[in-house]
Design a protein around this motif. Structure first.
Motif, PDB file in Angstrom:
ATOM      1  N   SER A  87       0.824  -1.207   0.000  1.00 52.16           N
ATOM      2  CA  SER A  87       0.000   0.000   0.000  1.00 52.16           C
ATOM      3  C   SER A  87       0.854   1.252   0.000  1.00 52.16           C
ATOM      4  N   LYS A  91      -3.936   4.073   3.040  1.00 53.67           N
ATOM      5  CA  LYS A  91      -5.216   4.756   3.182  1.00 53.67           C
ATOM      6  C   LYS A  91      -6.334   3.716   3.100  1.00 53.67           C
ATOM      7  N   LEU A  92      -7.117   3.621   4.173  1.00 54.60           N
ATOM      8  CA  LEU A  92      -8.091   2.552   4.348  1.00 54.60           C
ATOM      9  C   LEU A  92      -9.506   3.104   4.479  1.00 54.60           C
ATOM     10  N   LEU A  93     -10.445   2.471   3.778  1.00 55.98           N
ATOM     11  CA  LEU A  93     -11.869   2.748   3.944  1.00 55.98           C
ATOM     12  C   LEU A  93     -12.549   1.460   4.402  1.00 55.98           C
ATOM     13  N   TRP A 111      -2.259   3.439   9.744  1.00 56.02           N
ATOM     14  CA  TRP A 111      -3.165   3.566   8.613  1.00 56.02           C
ATOM     15  C   TRP A 111      -3.961   4.861   8.723  1.00 56.02           C
ATOM     16  N   TYR A 114     -10.743   5.805   7.304  1.00 58.85           N
ATOM     17  CA  TYR A 114     -12.054   6.404   7.053  1.00 58.85           C
ATOM     18  C   TYR A 114     -13.089   5.284   7.173  1.00 58.85           C
ATOM     19  N   SER A 147      -8.942   6.818  -4.548  1.00 60.86           N
ATOM     20  CA  SER A 147      -8.280   7.447  -3.401  1.00 60.86           C
ATOM     21  C   SER A 147      -7.879   6.493  -2.283  1.00 60.86           C
ATOM     22  N   PHE A 148      -8.258   5.208  -2.397  1.00 62.40           N
ATOM     23  CA  PHE A 148      -7.975   4.282  -1.302  1.00 62.40           C
ATOM     24  C   PHE A 148      -7.113   3.111  -1.756  1.00 62.40           C
ATOM     25  N   ASP A 149      -6.129   2.796  -0.910  1.00 58.85           N
ATOM     26  CA  ASP A 149      -5.286   1.621  -1.158  1.00 58.85           C
ATOM     27  C   ASP A 149      -6.048   0.337  -0.856  1.00 58.85           C
ATOM     28  N   ILE A 151      -9.974  -1.156   0.600  1.00 60.57           N
ATOM     29  CA  ILE A 151     -11.360  -1.007   1.051  1.00 60.57           C
ATOM     30  C   ILE A 151     -11.778  -2.335   1.659  1.00 60.57           C
ATOM     31  N   GLY A 178      -5.277  -1.084  -6.220  1.00 55.39           N
ATOM     32  CA  GLY A 178      -5.770  -1.256  -4.856  1.00 55.39           C
ATOM     33  C   GLY A 178      -6.363  -2.632  -4.599  1.00 55.39           C
TER      34      GLY A 178
END
Length: 286
Positions: A87, A91-93, A111, A114, A147-149, A151, A178
């Motif tokens: 990653s 950045k995690l969702l 991390w 979000y 925008s996220f590495d 999800i 991602g």
């Protein structure tokens, strides 16, 4: 596309309403669809139960205490899994993050987190430990593309209405290289076949869809995304079997549930059909 001439099972909502629903096979993808599905206005009413553990941090009895103990072990395994990915920004969702337990452990391990959580009470609990980085579902529409590495959806996909639209959203938000991580129950597991309409992981109508390994691969192939590997969730066979015993025999038989869960996991070592599976799904660079 549904095959309306075939009913896989008729299943009762044992948790809230007592209503009966049918599981209809989807001819194109192979998942089962809960029918009829509640309207969006009525869906929330089926979650109005003090026993819905993912929306509370309470430990009122032995069952809830056991749930949280196992959850803490699972959280460490989930963190190890996402840490194994390459990653860029970390950045995690986490969609359907509940009270934010996974986000909290990820945040404490560097991390940028979000979360999305529709339940107001759970969201409020999550934001206390996640620096107000957990939002209502509408926030998904305004998040930046690619925008996220990573999800994650931990036992969430089966709850989401408008399945195709949701999958397009995941694709849009993921970076080109991602990783999407999805954990869902497996209706082809031994414990599912053993308990049939009493299998607790059907959880109608909160679970709108019921997946197998083949159906997950079929769904994401359409989005040009590929299942890279599956990871078993061995605790789920015991937890689900315990609840299923309650539904089937009106009492939680610890011994019987243990042996059904154990047999399910033993059989799954050969077949790969665990009670629940984590799917590691890679986005395409194209």
């Amino acid at each position: 596309m549904k095959n309306n001439h075939q009913i896989y099972l008729s299943v009762k909502d044992y948790s809230v309403s007592g209503e009966e629903f049918q599981l209809i096979p989807n001819a194109k993808y192979g998942y089962l669809e809960t029918t009829p599905q509640p309207s969006l206005d009525n869906l929330a009413s089926y979650y109005e139960s003090e026993d819905y553990i993912s929306h509370t941090d309470s430990k009122r009895n032995l069952f809830e205490k056991a749930y949280h103990t196992i959850r803490n072990i699972s959280l460490k395994r989930k963190l190890k899994l996402i840490n194994s990915f390459n990653s860029e920004e970390k950045k995690l969702l986490d969609i359907g993050c509940g009270t934010g337990a996974f986000l909290k452990i990820a945040k404490n391990n560097a991390w940028k987190v979000y979360g999305i959580e529709p339940n107001e009470k759970a969201r409020s609990i999550a934001n206390k430990s996640c620096n107000d980085s957990v939002f209502n579902t509408e926030k998904l529409e305004s998040l930046e593309n690619e925008s996220f590495d990573v999800i994650t959806l931990w036992h969430v996909l089966e709850h989401l209405p408008d399945l195709q639209s949701q999958m397009s959203t995941f694709k849009r938000l993921l970076k080109p290289n991602g990783t999407l991580v999805i954990a869902v129950p497996n209706f082809k597991s031994y414990d599912a076949l053993y308990y049939k309409n009493f299998w607790a992981a059907f959880d109608v109508p909160r679970h709108l869809w019921h997946f197998s390994k083949e159906s997950i691969s079929n769904l994401f192939n359409d989005e040009n995304m590929k299942v890279e590997k599956t990871v078993p969730m061995v605790f789920d066979a015991f937890y689900v079997s315990l609840l299923s015993e309650k539904y089937k025999r009106k009492a939680m038989s610890l011994v019987r549930a243990f042996f059904v869960g154990l047999r399910s996991n033993i059989k799954a070592k050969r077949s790969g059909e665990y009670s629940s599976l984590i799917y590691v799904i890679k986005n395409s660079k194209n």
